[in-house]
Design a protein around this motif. Structure first.
Motif, PDB file in Angstrom:
ATOM      1  N   LEU A  19      -6.878   4.075  10.902  1.00  0.00           N
ATOM      2  CA  LEU A  19      -5.684   4.801  11.027  1.00  0.00           C
ATOM      3  C   LEU A  19      -5.954   6.153  11.673  1.00  0.00           C
ATOM      4  O   LEU A  19      -5.353   6.749  12.633  1.00  0.00           O
ATOM      5  N   VAL A  44      -6.407  14.902   4.007  1.00  0.00           N
ATOM      6  CA  VAL A  44      -5.153  13.980   4.429  1.00  0.00           C
ATOM      7  C   VAL A  44      -5.933  12.490   4.139  1.00  0.00           C
ATOM      8  O   VAL A  44      -4.947  11.717   3.806  1.00  0.00           O
ATOM      9  N   VAL A  47      -5.855  11.249   0.565  1.00  0.00           N
ATOM     10  CA  VAL A  47      -4.366  10.989   0.033  1.00  0.00           C
ATOM     11  C   VAL A  47      -3.988   9.538   0.719  1.00  0.00           C
ATOM     12  O   VAL A  47      -3.567   8.657  -0.059  1.00  0.00           O
ATOM     13  N   VAL A  51      -2.967   6.238  -1.713  1.00  0.00           N
ATOM     14  CA  VAL A  51      -1.854   5.626  -1.523  1.00  0.00           C
ATOM     15  C   VAL A  51      -2.115   4.023  -1.131  1.00  0.00           C
ATOM     16  O   VAL A  51      -1.473   3.126  -1.886  1.00  0.00           O
ATOM     17  N   GLU A  55      -1.078   0.878  -3.332  1.00  0.00           N
ATOM     18  CA  GLU A  55      -0.253  -0.345  -2.759  1.00  0.00           C
ATOM     19  C   GLU A  55      -0.891  -1.732  -2.815  1.00  0.00           C
ATOM     20  O   GLU A  55      -0.276  -2.707  -3.161  1.00  0.00           O
ATOM     21  N   GLU A  58      -0.533  -2.853  -6.093  1.00  0.00           N
ATOM     22  CA  GLU A  58       0.538  -3.510  -6.424  1.00  0.00           C
ATOM     23  C   GLU A  58       0.890  -4.949  -5.651  1.00  0.00           C
ATOM     24  O   GLU A  58       1.442  -5.877  -6.286  1.00  0.00           O
ATOM     25  N   ASP A  59       0.257  -5.024  -4.312  1.00  0.00           N
ATOM     26  CA  ASP A  59       0.296  -6.118  -3.833  1.00  0.00           C
ATOM     27  C   ASP A  59      -0.465  -7.452  -4.633  1.00  0.00           C
ATOM     28  O   ASP A  59       0.023  -8.746  -4.473  1.00  0.00           O
ATOM     29  N   SER A  64       2.092  -1.739 -10.933  1.00  0.00           N
ATOM     30  CA  SER A  64       2.414  -0.221 -10.121  1.00  0.00           C
ATOM     31  C   SER A  64       1.596   0.869 -11.058  1.00  0.00           C
ATOM     32  O   SER A  64       2.081   1.030 -12.291  1.00  0.00           O
TER      33      SER A  64
ATOM     34  N   GLU B  59      10.501   7.893 -13.398  1.00  0.00           N
ATOM     35  CA  GLU B  59       9.352   7.648 -12.531  1.00  0.00           C
ATOM     36  C   GLU B  59       9.313   6.274 -12.204  1.00  0.00           C
ATOM     37  O   GLU B  59       9.002   5.969 -11.085  1.00  0.00           O
ATOM     38  N   LYS B  63       9.774   4.503  -8.804  1.00  0.00           N
ATOM     39  CA  LYS B  63       8.566   3.758  -8.024  1.00  0.00           C
ATOM     40  C   LYS B  63       9.037   2.279  -7.637  1.00  0.00           C
ATOM     41  O   LYS B  63       8.738   1.767  -6.688  1.00  0.00           O
ATOM     42  N   ALA B  67       8.942   0.699  -3.963  1.00  0.00           N
ATOM     43  CA  ALA B  67       7.998  -0.579  -3.706  1.00  0.00           C
ATOM     44  C   ALA B  67       9.213  -1.619  -3.007  1.00  0.00           C
ATOM     45  O   ALA B  67       8.685  -2.290  -2.130  1.00  0.00           O
ATOM     46  N   ARG B  70       9.399  -0.755   0.429  1.00  0.00           N
ATOM     47  CA  ARG B  70       8.023  -0.994   1.234  1.00  0.00           C
ATOM     48  C   ARG B  70       8.094  -2.688   1.717  1.00  0.00           C
ATOM     49  O   ARG B  70       7.577  -3.097   2.743  1.00  0.00           O
ATOM     50  N   LYS B  71       8.444  -3.421   0.502  1.00  0.00           N
ATOM     51  CA  LYS B  71       8.274  -4.883   0.783  1.00  0.00           C
ATOM     52  C   LYS B  71       9.548  -5.451   1.741  1.00  0.00           C
ATOM     53  O   LYS B  71       9.222  -6.388   2.465  1.00  0.00           O
ATOM     54  N   ARG B 115       7.734  12.756  -3.291  1.00  0.00           N
ATOM     55  CA  ARG B 115       6.292  12.106  -3.516  1.00  0.00           C
ATOM     56  C   ARG B 115       6.292  10.702  -3.097  1.00  0.00           C
ATOM     57  O   ARG B 115       5.350  10.443  -2.307  1.00  0.00           O
ATOM     58  N   LYS B 119       4.687   9.171   0.522  1.00  0.00           N
ATOM     59  CA  LYS B 119       3.509   8.299   0.799  1.00  0.00           C
ATOM     60  C   LYS B 119       3.734   7.208   1.906  1.00  0.00           C
ATOM     61  O   LYS B 119       2.980   6.807   2.619  1.00  0.00           O
ATOM     62  N   LYS B 123       2.001   7.240   6.251  1.00  0.00           N
ATOM     63  CA  LYS B 123       1.376   6.196   6.881  1.00  0.00           C
ATOM     64  C   LYS B 123       1.798   6.017   8.524  1.00  0.00           C
ATOM     65  O   LYS B 123       1.099   5.715   9.474  1.00  0.00           O
ATOM     66  N   ARG B 125       3.160   8.626   9.908  1.00  0.00           N
ATOM     67  CA  ARG B 125       3.029  10.322  10.724  1.00  0.00           C
ATOM     68  C   ARG B 125       4.513  10.481  11.149  1.00  0.00           C
ATOM     69  O   ARG B 125       4.743  11.329  12.229  1.00  0.00           O
ATOM     70  N   GLU B 167       0.930  18.431   8.120  1.00  0.00           N
ATOM     71  CA  GLU B 167      -0.021  17.546   8.673  1.00  0.00           C
ATOM     72  C   GLU B 167       0.249  15.899   8.699  1.00  0.00           C
ATOM     73  O   GLU B 167      -0.330  15.056   9.453  1.00  0.00           O
ATOM     74  N   PHE B 168       1.426  15.478   8.035  1.00  0.00           N
ATOM     75  CA  PHE B 168       1.778  14.213   7.939  1.00  0.00           C
ATOM     76  C   PHE B 168       2.853  13.920   8.804  1.00  0.00           C
ATOM     77  O   PHE B 168       3.260  12.677   9.057  1.00  0.00           O
TER      78      PHE B 168
END
Lengths: 98, 236
Positions: A19, A44, A47, A51, A55, A58-59, A64, B59, B63, B67, B70-71, B115, B119, B123, B125, B167-168
Motif C-alpha cells: 500500500l 504512518v 499505524v 490496524v 483486523e 479479528e478476522d 477484538s 469502547e 468497536k 467491525a 468493515r465486514k 480513532r 483506522k 487505508k 487515504r 497525512e492519511f
C-alpha cells in the motif's frame, strides 16, 4: 499459535508495504525491525500495520483486540520493535482475551 | 453496481432524534449508506440505514459498530460526531454524575469514534470527520460550564486530529450551531435563549438545515484543503 501469528504479522507487513509502495526485503524474519532507523516503516506505516494486524486477528480469531493498549505503551521495550516482538505481544493479547 | 455507485458510507452518532435524525435522513436522501447509533432504539427505518444501539463512550460497542461496517462495506467515508449531552446548571450545584456523563458523551465518545473511523479511512487515504461543538464555547455562557468545557475539548481534539490525520488524507473540522429547537435545549428558560440570540450577529434560532449546510461543505471532495476549522453559525 506463535508460528501462526508470525505469519499473520509478516503478511500484514507485506500488505502495508505494498500500500505504501515500499520495497520490503524478500526475507522477513522475527528479527526484522519494524520501526526506527533500520525499520521497515515510518510512523504512518506503523499505524497502518497495527490496524492491519488488529483486523487480521479479528478476522482469523473472531477477537477484538487493541494492540496499542496501556500495557503496550508502558513497556520499557516496545512490542512494536520487531516482527517477532509484535507477534509475541499479539499472542499474549489473544491468550488473555480468551 | 460498483461500490462508489452505492454511495459513500457515512457514520453519524446520536441519530434517534434532533439534529442527528435530520442529518441521517438528509444524507440518505443524497444516496449515502448511513450507519447511526443511539442509546435508545430507533422509531424510523430506511433500507440504506443501519442502526446500532450503543453508548458512544462504550469502547466495545464502538468497536463492534466499526467491525460491522468493515465486514459490510470495508470503507468509511464520513464521520459526523453529533451525539451530545447538555445540562444547564450553576457549577456549584452540578452533580458529579452529570459532569462524568457529559464528558463521557461529548468528549470521550467523539475520540473513540474518530480513532476507529480513522483506522478505516486511512487505508483508502480519504476521510472526512465533522465534530459538533457549540457557540457556548466562544460565548463563555454562565450555567454551561461543563457542557462548554467538554465542547472546548472537542474543538481542541478537532485541531490536533486535523494535524495527526492529514497525512492519511483525512480532514477534521467542527461546526458550532446556535440554539436549535431540539430536546437538548428543552429545559433552557426562554429569557436565557433570548439573551443568547442577542449575542449573535444574526439573532435567530438555528435550524437543522443550517447545520447540514456547513457539514455538506466539509464533506465535499473539494474541501481537502479545509481542516482543523471550527465554524460557528449566526456570526458568533
Amino acid at each position: 499459535m506463535r508460528e501462526e501469528l508470525l505469519s499473520l504479522v509478516t503478511g500484514c507487513a507485506r500488505e502495508v508495504g505494498e500500500l505504501q509502495e515500499l520495497e520490503l526485503p524478500s526475507d522477513l524474519t522475527p528479527h526484522t525491525q519494524l520501526f526506527g532507523q533500520q525499520g521497515l516503516f515510518d510512523s504512518v506505516g506503523l499505524v497502518g500495520l497495527v490496524v492491519a494486524v488488529e483486523e487480521a486477528i479479528e478476522d482469523q480469531y473472531g477477537l477484538s483486540v487493541t494492540l496499542a493498549d496501556q500495557r503496550a505503551m508502558s513497556q520499557e521495550r516496545s512490542p512494536f520493535r520487531t516482527v517477532g516482538s509484535l507477534s509475541e505481544y499479539a499472542v499474549k493479547l489473544i491468550e488473555s482475551s480468551r | 453496481m460498483s461500490d462508489v455507485a452505492k454511495g459513500p458510507v457515512t457514520v453519524i452518532t446520536g441519530t434517534s432524534r434532533g439534529i442527528g435524525e435530520h442529518l441521517a435522513k438528509h444524507y440518505l436522501r443524497l444516496g449515502h449508506r448511513v450507519v447511526g447509533c443511539s442509546r435508545r432504539s430507533l422509531q424510523w427505518k430506511h433500507e440504506q440505514y443501519i442502526h446500532h444501539e450503543t453508548d458512544v463512550s462504550d469502547e466495545a460497542g464502538v468497536k463492534r459498530l466499526f467491525a460491522d461496517v468493515r465486514k459490510r462495506w470495508n470503507r468509511v467515508d464520513h464521520l459526523i460526531n453529533n451525539a451530545g449531552l447538555a445540562s444547564m446548571n450553576h457549577s456549584l450545584v452540578t452533580p458529579f454524575s452529570t459532569v462524568h456523563d457529559i464528558v463521557q458523551t461529548n468528549l470521550v465518545g467523539p475520540f473513540l469514534f474518530c480513532r476507529e473511523a480513522a483506522k478505516q479511512m486511512g487505508k483508502r487515504r480519504f476521510g472526512r470527520i465533522v465534530n459538533l461543538t457549540t457557540v457556548a464555547v466562544p460565548l463563555k455562557l454562565a450555567g454551561e460550564a461543563v457542557y462548554a468545557a467538554s465542547k472546548a475539548g472537542v474543538e481542541s481534539l478537532t485541531q490536533v486530529l486535523a494535524r495527526e490525520l492529514a497525512e492519511f488524507g483525512i480532514t477534521v473540522n467542527a461546526v458550532g450551531p446556535v440554539p436549535i429547537a431540539t430536546d437538548l435545549i428543552r429545559g433552557v428558560p426562554r429569557d436565557k435563549i433570548d439573551h443568547l440570540l442577542s449575542l449573535q450577529a444574526i439573532p435567530r434560532m438555528g435550524t437543522c438545515q443550517d447545520v447540514a449546510n456547513v457539514i455538506d461543505f466539509f464533506l465535499r471532495q473539494e474541501s481537502d484543503m479545509v481542516t482543523g476549522q471550527t465554524l460557528y453559525l449566526g456570526g458568533v
